[in-house]
Design a protein around this motif. Structure first.
Motif, PDB file in Angstrom:
ATOM      1  N   ILE A   3      22.123 -23.655   6.181  1.00  8.78           N
ATOM      2  CA  ILE A   3      21.369 -24.649   5.410  1.00  8.78           C
ATOM      3  C   ILE A   3      19.892 -24.613   5.800  1.00  8.78           C
ATOM      4  O   ILE A   3      19.002 -24.659   4.943  1.00  8.78           O
ATOM      5  N   ILE A   4      19.620 -24.513   7.096  1.00 12.90           N
ATOM      6  CA  ILE A   4      18.228 -24.448   7.560  1.00 12.90           C
ATOM      7  C   ILE A   4      17.549 -23.193   7.013  1.00 12.90           C
ATOM      8  O   ILE A   4      16.393 -23.231   6.570  1.00 12.90           O
ATOM      9  N   ARG A   5      18.272 -22.080   7.022  1.00  9.33           N
ATOM     10  CA  ARG A   5      17.698 -20.820   6.521  1.00  9.33           C
ATOM     11  C   ARG A   5      17.415 -20.897   5.018  1.00  9.33           C
ATOM     12  O   ARG A   5      16.368 -20.445   4.543  1.00  9.33           O
ATOM     13  N   ILE A   6      18.346 -21.484   4.259  1.00  9.94           N
ATOM     14  CA  ILE A   6      18.150 -21.625   2.812  1.00  9.94           C
ATOM     15  C   ILE A   6      16.989 -22.581   2.527  1.00  9.94           C
ATOM     16  O   ILE A   6      16.173 -22.343   1.628  1.00  9.94           O
ATOM     17  N   ALA A   7      16.915 -23.670   3.306  1.00  7.96           N
ATOM     18  CA  ALA A   7      15.804 -24.616   3.137  1.00  7.96           C
ATOM     19  C   ALA A   7      14.471 -23.899   3.341  1.00  7.96           C
ATOM     20  O   ALA A   7      13.531 -24.060   2.549  1.00  7.96           O
ATOM     21  N   ASP A   8      14.390 -23.101   4.377  1.00 10.44           N
ATOM     22  CA  ASP A   8      13.171 -22.346   4.665  1.00 10.44           C
ATOM     23  C   ASP A   8      12.839 -21.407   3.508  1.00 10.44           C
ATOM     24  O   ASP A   8      11.680 -21.285   3.093  1.00 10.44           O
TER      25      ASP A   8
END
Length: 227
Positions: free
Chosen positions: A122-127
């Motif tokens: 999720i953090i990677r997709i948000a970035d």
């Protein structure tokens, strides 16, 4: 640079950072692998120690005094990975000093995410989508869990994360609150024309019932496959 055997105390300390209790007590965390450690060294994070085999070299390492050369056997002992990747770094956790600004198009709100790999993704997709702020429930998995850090592929360095009581947090908001729900409107048909919050729920239970009244626009992400 140091080239020596790690002491038992050093080994114990580094290994202890795989445990949430010790990360909270020390305020430190582990990062592994050339890509993540390179990005970490080039960030605003305070890196206190780097442990690497002879085959790891990086132009991002500006202070050679924090580098300790270790054998592949020692790296395996301190690594949290099944297959260690040349380098392990110890760094100080960073927490934003100010409250979330909530002025971007979407701020993610995570309710009870438990799997480290899921949070990291999720953090990677948000970035990837330029989302720089995530607010997590107090029981969401620790973002400095080594598996979370690894799954972000370095994106945790560019996304600010807060842990909050979501009931109190949402009660203060006047902006639109979207919720990822099975019966929601397709995200492809949803127009987001002002800063909004998007709540994503637990992997198996979804968004908790007591948070549902705060949602004024349910949305869903329809799939095209058969999974």
């Amino acid at each position: 640079m140091h080239d020596r055997m790690l002491s038992k105390n050093e080994l114990k300390y580094i290994q202890s950072l795989c445990q949430k209790k010790q990360r909270q007590a020390t305020g430190m965390f582990l990062a592994e692998g050339p890509k993540i450690v390179d990005e970490l060294l080039n960030s605003h994070f305070d890196v206190t120690n780097v442990y690497a085999t002879d085959d790891w070299q990086s132009p991002k390492l500006r202070d050679a005094s924090i580098l300790t050369r270790v054998s592949a056997f020692e790296l395996e002992k301190i690594s949290s990975l099944q297959t260690p990747q040349q380098v392990v770094a110890v760094a100080r956790q960073y927490w934003p000093s100010a409250a979330p600004e909530l002025d971007q198009k979407i701020t993610l709100v995570l309710d009870g995410i438990q799997d480290p790999g899921n949070l990291g993704t999720i953090i990677r997709i948000a970035d990837w989508f330029g989302i720089t702020e995530i607010v997590c429930s107090l029981d969401t998995v620790d973002c400095y869990n080594p598996k979370v850090v690894q799954a972000t592929m370095g994106s945790f360095l560019r996304v600010n994360i807060w842990y909050e009581d979501l009931t109190a947090f949402l009660a203060k908001q006047t902006m639109p609150v979207l919720g990822a729900l099975l019966n929601g409107q397709s995200v492809y048909a949803t127009k987001i024309d002002q800063p909004s919050l998007l709540i994503i729920g637990n992997e198996s239970k979804g968004i908790r019932e007591h948070l549902l009244p705060y949602i004024n626009q349910p949305i869903s992400i329809p799939g095209n496959g058969g999974a």
